[in-house]
Design an enzyme around this catalytic site. Structure first.
Site, PDB file in Angstrom:
ATOM      1  N   HIS A 199       0.816  -1.211   0.000  1.00  0.00           N
ATOM      2  CA  HIS A 199       0.000   0.000   0.000  1.00  0.00           C
ATOM      3  C   HIS A 199       0.854   1.267   0.000  1.00  0.00           C
ATOM      4  O   HIS A 199       0.387   2.328   0.438  1.00  0.00           O
ATOM      5  CB  HIS A 199      -0.995   0.002   1.169  1.00  0.00           C
ATOM      6  CG  HIS A 199      -2.097  -0.995   0.977  1.00  0.00           C
ATOM      7  ND1 HIS A 199      -3.176  -1.096   1.843  1.00  0.00           N
ATOM      8  CD2 HIS A 199      -2.294  -1.953   0.036  1.00  0.00           C
ATOM      9  CE1 HIS A 199      -3.976  -2.068   1.430  1.00  0.00           C
ATOM     10  NE2 HIS A 199      -3.451  -2.593   0.340  1.00  0.00           N
ATOM     11  N   TYR A 258      -3.165   4.431  -2.911  1.00  0.00           N
ATOM     12  CA  TYR A 258      -2.925   4.692  -1.490  1.00  0.00           C
ATOM     13  C   TYR A 258      -1.976   5.863  -1.282  1.00  0.00           C
ATOM     14  O   TYR A 258      -1.945   6.443  -0.191  1.00  0.00           O
ATOM     15  CB  TYR A 258      -2.362   3.440  -0.809  1.00  0.00           C
ATOM     16  CG  TYR A 258      -3.380   2.339  -0.656  1.00  0.00           C
ATOM     17  CD1 TYR A 258      -4.263   2.333   0.416  1.00  0.00           C
ATOM     18  CD2 TYR A 258      -3.485   1.328  -1.597  1.00  0.00           C
ATOM     19  CE1 TYR A 258      -5.214   1.339   0.555  1.00  0.00           C
ATOM     20  CE2 TYR A 258      -4.433   0.325  -1.468  1.00  0.00           C
ATOM     21  CZ  TYR A 258      -5.297   0.335  -0.391  1.00  0.00           C
ATOM     22  OH  TYR A 258      -6.248  -0.643  -0.261  1.00  0.00           O
TER      23      TYR A 258
END
Length: 421
Positions: free
Chosen positions: A194, A244
């Protein structure tokens, strides 16, 4: 071959089942065990899973159980997709950090730390029970935060690999834009779970031509729109960050948005109720269209590919996984868990060589790696001070007053899941 899914009562599971059914030549499962303590959900999901297998002519047997030890016994691989505390805990992760003006998200920032603290002890207990029952089984972790959870598993000596669907999503998207088969697209994917960037898009393999500049020229606006980032930023960076990264590159904008709309947890909870109603229909024998909105796109294909490779059944020669760094990124510790392309086989993943990483990305990776190290210490050993130190180290928190307040809120909202609190 026996495969066990822990958290098999998840509404995600039919996506996984559909992939197992379609790709049975790649991963010939004889027995699939779905393990979950939620009996009612498990019955609904298990029923649909059997109907999907039957419709697609899969000869494998599907077993449901709430007995973890029985479920993992004799398994060749165990896939973890659990959520400790369910959507109710996620709802909290996504809301209370906003009170301090920090991002509320289930895998990063203060909410991500809360999820790690709840999850790591549970996953380690499951892994120990797998090891007692079947020490040769591979553990494939899809449970967030994948990087921290995978690091916990590896440090405890388990045969574990972390898996995320971000890379395969980009691969499929870019293949469509380029008009080629997904297998012909090789990503220069680098970072932490992420927290990744696509620094190259190669045709044909690791040594293929990099077409990322042409891709950004022709499709940069569409790519930027999907990421909710401005096109000029992608042009200036010359890479494609994962979505992200928006929590870092547009933090204040994201916080304002999150304060003015329902949480993702609330949306998913409503979706899950609708999905479970659909799963209860005995005539349903395929994954419903609504499931595509639940998240986890291409999760099943990534899981099949990785499992097949680990078990020596084929699979793609190179896959993006979460594994030990071991010098791949020299600016990070060897025992950091990174997310990169790796050659995957029965002995596990071997990360491919990564070209020099731009300091703009290396610096953020190093900062978040420090946070992940402190977060894992807090998850393993507990204590308010360890939680505070992890939050103070996180780039999305950073200020001592915020870290102090968030520490108190994290403990208050998660006390039932923290043995030390």
């Amino acid at each position: 071959m026996k495969l066990t899914v822990v958290g098999g009562g998840s509404t995600y599971t039919p996506e996984l089942i559909d992939g197992f059914a379609r790709l049975r030549d790649t991963l010939p499962i004889e027995e699939l065990v779905l393990v979950d303590p939620a009996a009612e959900r498990l019955e609904l999901v298990g029923g649909l899973a059997r109907r999907i297998f039957a419709k697609q002519g899969h000869p494998g047997r599907i077993v449901t159980t709430d007995d973890l030890d029985k479920g993992v016994e004799g398994a060749d691989a165990v896939l973890l997709q659990l959520r400790v505390g369910g959507q109710a805990a996620r709802q909290q992760d996504e809301t209370w950090p906003l009170e301090c003006g920090c991002v509320g998200q289930e895998t990063t920032g203060a909410g991500g730390l809360a999820k790690a603290l709840r999850t790591v002890p549970v996953v380690l207990d499951i892994a120990e029970r797998v090891r007692r029952t079947n020490p040769n089984a591979w553990i494939i972790d899809f449970t967030n935060p994948v990087g921290i959870v995978t690091r916990a598993l590896l440090q405890a000596g388990h045969k574990a690999v972390g898996l995320c669907n971000v890379a395969i999503g980009f691969q499929r998207k870019f293949a469509g834009m380029l008009g080629v088969a997904p297998a012909d697209v090789h990503l220069d994917h680098v970072g932490l779970n992420h927290l990744t960037w696509e620094t190259g898009v190669r045709l044909g393999g690791p040594e293929g031509k990099d077409v990322l500049p042409e891709l950004l020229t022709a499709h940069g606006t569409d790519i930027a729109g999907d990421l909710h980032l401005p096109r000029p930023l992608l042009d200036r960076l010359g890479v494609v960050p994962s979505y992200y990264l928006r929590y870092y590159y547009a933090h204040d904008e994201v916080v304002r948005e999150l304060r003015t709309k329902p949480s993702r947890a609330a949306e998913v909870a409503a979706m899950e109720r609708e999905l479970l109603d659909l799963y209860a229909d005995p005539a349903l024998d395929e994954k419903p269209e609504l499931l595509a909105r639940r998240g986890g796109a291409f999760y099943s294909e990534a899981a099949v590919d990785l499992t097949a490779s680990l078990l020596g059944k084929g699979g793609s020669p190179y896959q993006v996984v979460n594994a030990y760094n071991r010098g791949t990124l020299p600016f990070l510790p060897d025992d950091a868990v990174i997310e990169v392309q790796a050659a995957v086989g029965p002995k596990g993943p071997t990360p491919l060589s990564v070209p020099s990483v731009d300091p703009l990305y290396a610096g953020l990776m190093a900062s978040v790696t420090t946070y992940e190290d402190l977060a894992l210490r807090a998850a393993l050993h507990g204590g308010r001070d360890r939680v505070f130190r992890a939050l103070l180290a996180h780039p999305l928190v950073g200020q001592y007053a915020y870290a102090d307040s968030l520490t108190d809120q994290l403990i208050a909202h998660n006390r039932e899941h923290l043995a030390w609190a």
